[in-house]
Design a protein around this motif. Structure first.
Motif, PDB file in Angstrom:
ATOM      1  N   THR A  32      -8.429  63.469  32.632  1.00 50.45           N
ATOM      2  CA  THR A  32      -7.435  62.500  32.923  1.00 50.45           C
ATOM      3  C   THR A  32      -7.809  61.030  32.580  1.00 50.45           C
ATOM      4  OG1 THR A  32      -6.612  64.148  34.413  1.00 50.45           O
ATOM      5  CG2 THR A  32      -5.964  61.941  34.652  1.00 50.45           C
ATOM      6  N   SER A  33      -9.392  60.856  33.017  1.00 53.53           N
ATOM      7  CA  SER A  33      -9.901  59.598  32.895  1.00 53.53           C
ATOM      8  C   SER A  33      -9.939  59.355  31.310  1.00 53.53           C
ATOM      9  CB  SER A  33     -11.355  59.446  33.228  1.00 53.53           C
ATOM     10  OG  SER A  33     -11.240  59.751  34.705  1.00 53.53           O
ATOM     11  N   LEU A  34     -10.311  60.168  30.606  1.00 51.78           N
ATOM     12  CA  LEU A  34     -10.060  60.287  29.031  1.00 51.78           C
ATOM     13  C   LEU A  34      -8.847  59.685  28.387  1.00 51.78           C
ATOM     14  CD1 LEU A  34     -11.617  60.648  26.406  1.00 51.78           C
ATOM     15  CD2 LEU A  34     -10.590  62.837  26.413  1.00 51.78           C
ATOM     16  N   LEU A  35      -7.943  60.417  29.087  1.00 43.45           N
ATOM     17  CA  LEU A  35      -6.529  60.111  28.704  1.00 43.45           C
ATOM     18  C   LEU A  35      -6.247  58.780  29.066  1.00 43.45           C
ATOM     19  CD1 LEU A  35      -4.398  63.199  29.638  1.00 43.45           C
ATOM     20  CD2 LEU A  35      -4.877  62.510  27.125  1.00 43.45           C
ATOM     21  N   GLY A  36      -6.598  58.233  30.083  1.00 43.82           N
ATOM     22  CA  GLY A  36      -6.451  56.676  30.722  1.00 43.82           C
ATOM     23  C   GLY A  36      -7.110  55.780  29.714  1.00 43.82           C
ATOM     24  N   MET A  37      -8.273  56.253  29.124  1.00 45.00           N
ATOM     25  CA  MET A  37      -8.912  55.214  28.213  1.00 45.00           C
ATOM     26  C   MET A  37      -8.137  55.317  26.720  1.00 45.00           C
ATOM     27  SD  MET A  37     -13.150  55.890  28.770  1.00 45.00           S
ATOM     28  CE  MET A  37     -13.270  57.564  28.404  1.00 45.00           C
ATOM     29  N   LEU A  38      -7.768  56.248  26.302  1.00 41.25           N
ATOM     30  CA  LEU A  38      -6.970  56.372  25.175  1.00 41.25           C
ATOM     31  C   LEU A  38      -5.664  55.747  25.110  1.00 41.25           C
ATOM     32  CD1 LEU A  38      -7.566  60.179  23.991  1.00 41.25           C
ATOM     33  CD2 LEU A  38      -8.768  57.983  23.094  1.00 41.25           C
ATOM     34  N   GLU A  39      -4.909  55.696  26.601  1.00 48.29           N
ATOM     35  CA  GLU A  39      -3.816  55.001  26.604  1.00 48.29           C
ATOM     36  C   GLU A  39      -4.024  53.467  26.775  1.00 48.29           C
ATOM     37  OE1 GLU A  39       0.335  54.286  27.421  1.00 48.29           O
ATOM     38  OE2 GLU A  39      -0.388  56.415  27.364  1.00 48.29           O
ATOM     39  N   GLU A  40      -5.059  53.136  27.368  1.00 44.68           N
ATOM     40  CA  GLU A  40      -5.396  51.789  27.368  1.00 44.68           C
ATOM     41  C   GLU A  40      -5.677  51.263  25.764  1.00 44.68           C
ATOM     42  OE1 GLU A  40      -8.863  49.174  29.245  1.00 44.68           O
ATOM     43  OE2 GLU A  40      -8.122  50.907  30.508  1.00 44.68           O
ATOM     44  N   ARG A  41      -6.463  51.999  25.202  1.00 47.41           N
ATOM     45  CA  ARG A  41      -6.583  51.478  23.775  1.00 47.41           C
ATOM     46  C   ARG A  41      -5.250  51.286  22.976  1.00 47.41           C
ATOM     47  NH1 ARG A  41      -9.499  48.600  20.225  1.00 47.41           N
ATOM     48  NH2 ARG A  41      -9.274  49.387  18.321  1.00 47.41           N
ATOM     49  N   GLU A  42      -4.518  52.376  23.048  1.00 49.99           N
ATOM     50  CA  GLU A  42      -3.070  52.588  22.251  1.00 49.99           C
ATOM     51  C   GLU A  42      -2.196  51.299  22.550  1.00 49.99           C
ATOM     52  OE1 GLU A  42      -0.393  56.004  21.001  1.00 49.99           O
ATOM     53  OE2 GLU A  42      -0.520  55.964  23.181  1.00 49.99           O
ATOM     54  N   SER A  43      -2.210  50.899  23.979  1.00 51.69           N
ATOM     55  CA  SER A  43      -1.462  49.811  24.233  1.00 51.69           C
ATOM     56  C   SER A  43      -1.929  48.754  23.869  1.00 51.69           C
ATOM     57  CB  SER A  43      -1.293  49.865  25.880  1.00 51.69           C
ATOM     58  OG  SER A  43      -2.498  49.669  26.689  1.00 51.69           O
ATOM     59  N   SER A  44      -3.202  48.476  23.559  1.00 55.17           N
ATOM     60  CA  SER A  44      -3.690  47.084  23.191  1.00 55.17           C
ATOM     61  C   SER A  44      -3.442  46.693  21.711  1.00 55.17           C
ATOM     62  CB  SER A  44      -5.563  47.351  23.327  1.00 55.17           C
ATOM     63  OG  SER A  44      -5.941  47.961  22.121  1.00 55.17           O
ATOM     64  N   ALA A  45      -2.946  47.934  20.711  1.00 54.10           N
ATOM     65  CA  ALA A  45      -2.530  47.528  19.510  1.00 54.10           C
ATOM     66  C   ALA A  45      -1.261  46.349  19.788  1.00 54.10           C
ATOM     67  CB  ALA A  45      -1.795  48.560  18.846  1.00 54.10           C
ATOM     68  N   PRO A  46      -1.435  45.465  18.531  1.00 53.76           N
ATOM     69  CA  PRO A  46      -0.426  44.614  18.596  1.00 53.76           C
ATOM     70  C   PRO A  46       0.745  44.953  18.132  1.00 53.76           C
ATOM     71  CG  PRO A  46      -2.228  44.134  16.766  1.00 53.76           C
ATOM     72  CD  PRO A  46      -2.462  44.964  17.666  1.00 53.76           C
ATOM     73  N   THR A  47       1.774  44.287  18.694  1.00 54.31           N
ATOM     74  CA  THR A  47       3.195  44.517  18.257  1.00 54.31           C
ATOM     75  C   THR A  47       3.287  44.497  16.804  1.00 54.31           C
ATOM     76  OG1 THR A  47       4.106  43.705  20.267  1.00 54.31           O
ATOM     77  CG2 THR A  47       5.778  44.083  18.601  1.00 54.31           C
ATOM     78  N   ASP A  48       4.022  45.464  16.104  1.00 55.27           N
ATOM     79  CA  ASP A  48       3.977  45.540  14.461  1.00 55.27           C
ATOM     80  C   ASP A  48       5.658  45.690  14.053  1.00 55.27           C
ATOM     81  OD1 ASP A  48       4.115  45.843  11.956  1.00 55.27           O
ATOM     82  OD2 ASP A  48       3.219  47.661  11.562  1.00 55.27           O
ATOM     83  N   GLU A  49       6.239  44.370  13.557  1.00 56.50           N
ATOM     84  CA  GLU A  49       7.556  44.430  13.454  1.00 56.50           C
ATOM     85  C   GLU A  49       8.014  45.379  12.286  1.00 56.50           C
ATOM     86  OE1 GLU A  49       7.803  40.418  12.172  1.00 56.50           O
ATOM     87  OE2 GLU A  49       7.589  39.518  14.234  1.00 56.50           O
ATOM     88  N   LEU A  50       6.926  45.796  11.537  1.00 60.03           N
ATOM     89  CA  LEU A  50       7.410  46.706  10.515  1.00 60.03           C
ATOM     90  C   LEU A  50       7.488  48.417  10.918  1.00 60.03           C
ATOM     91  CD1 LEU A  50       5.170  45.889   7.428  1.00 60.03           C
ATOM     92  CD2 LEU A  50       7.496  45.712   7.477  1.00 60.03           C
ATOM     93  N   HIS A  51       6.964  48.532  12.355  1.00 58.10           N
ATOM     94  CA  HIS A  51       7.268  49.799  12.870  1.00 58.10           C
ATOM     95  C   HIS A  51       8.713  50.120  13.170  1.00 58.10           C
ATOM     96  CE1 HIS A  51       6.608  53.188  15.576  1.00 58.10           C
ATOM     97  NE2 HIS A  51       7.370  52.473  16.416  1.00 58.10           N
TER      98      HIS A  51
END
Length: 192
Positions: A32-51
């Motif tokens: 569960t802690s691992l999932l939290g770290m991955l979630e935090e990293r994923e949410s740190s990605a900048p917003t991409d208008e092309l997405h």
């Protein structure tokens, strides 16, 4: 934890083991802690208008600042020698590759972790995994070991012991337990 037992069935191999209640809770907390770290990293990605236009997700082009995440999501390219153009070339290449591939890598790590959590016996006890579940367990336990090993500064030459005063001394036993859990599972997957 018992050793893994490989059973051949008409539907393919199954892998049986059992966990004590405290082992199941520990593994659940670590994953569960691992999932939290991955979630935090994923949410740190900048917003991409092309997405929004293309549907193609992009990851954070910057390497993780945290040593643990940097171990889980390492650089894609490490030059064998210094590039004549300077280190900026390797950084630029890693940035582009991170942006392209990190979302899928995080997805794969998350999927393996969620499969482990979904097949983990509540309160411990006996359980059985399919081959694909066992592979997910091996991948997720490996990620947890990498994360914990980084926090403990584990290298090929040790440490094999930490002083009782070390703030992470008790975690070395957990790391060693995860090593045994993973080793026996991999041996079972190999049919040994």
């Amino acid at each position: 934890m018992r050793k893994w037992k490989r059973i051949q069935t008409a539907d393919g191999p199954r892998f049986r083991s059992s966990l004590a209640a405290h082992e199941a809770v520990l593994l659940q907390n670590l994953v569960t802690s691992l999932l939290g770290m991955l979630e935090e990293r994923e949410s740190s990605a900048p917003t991409d208008e092309l997405h929004a236009i293309t549907g193609i997700r992009t990851g954070n082009p910057q390497p993780p600042q945290d040593d643990t995440l940097r171990r889980l999501l390492p650089d894609f390219y490490r030059p064998a020698t210094e590039h004549p153009a300077g280190s900026g070339t390797a950084e630029s290449l890693n940035s582009a590759l991170r942006g392209l591939h990190e979302p899928e890598i995080i997805d794969a790590k998350r999927d393996a972790a969620q499969r482990l959590l979904g097949t983990l016996p509540d309160g411990g006890g006996k359980f059985e995994l399919t081959e694909s579940d066992a592979q997910a367990w091996a991948a997720s336990v490996n990620d947890v070991r990498l994360a914990l090993g980084t926090m403990l500064d584990i290298r090929p030459d040790g440490p094999h012991r930490l002083s009782q005063e070390h703030p992470m001394a008790g975690h070395l036993d957990v790391y060693q337990w995860l090593t045994v859990l993973q080793e026996y599972l991999v041996l079972g997957l190999m049919g040994k």
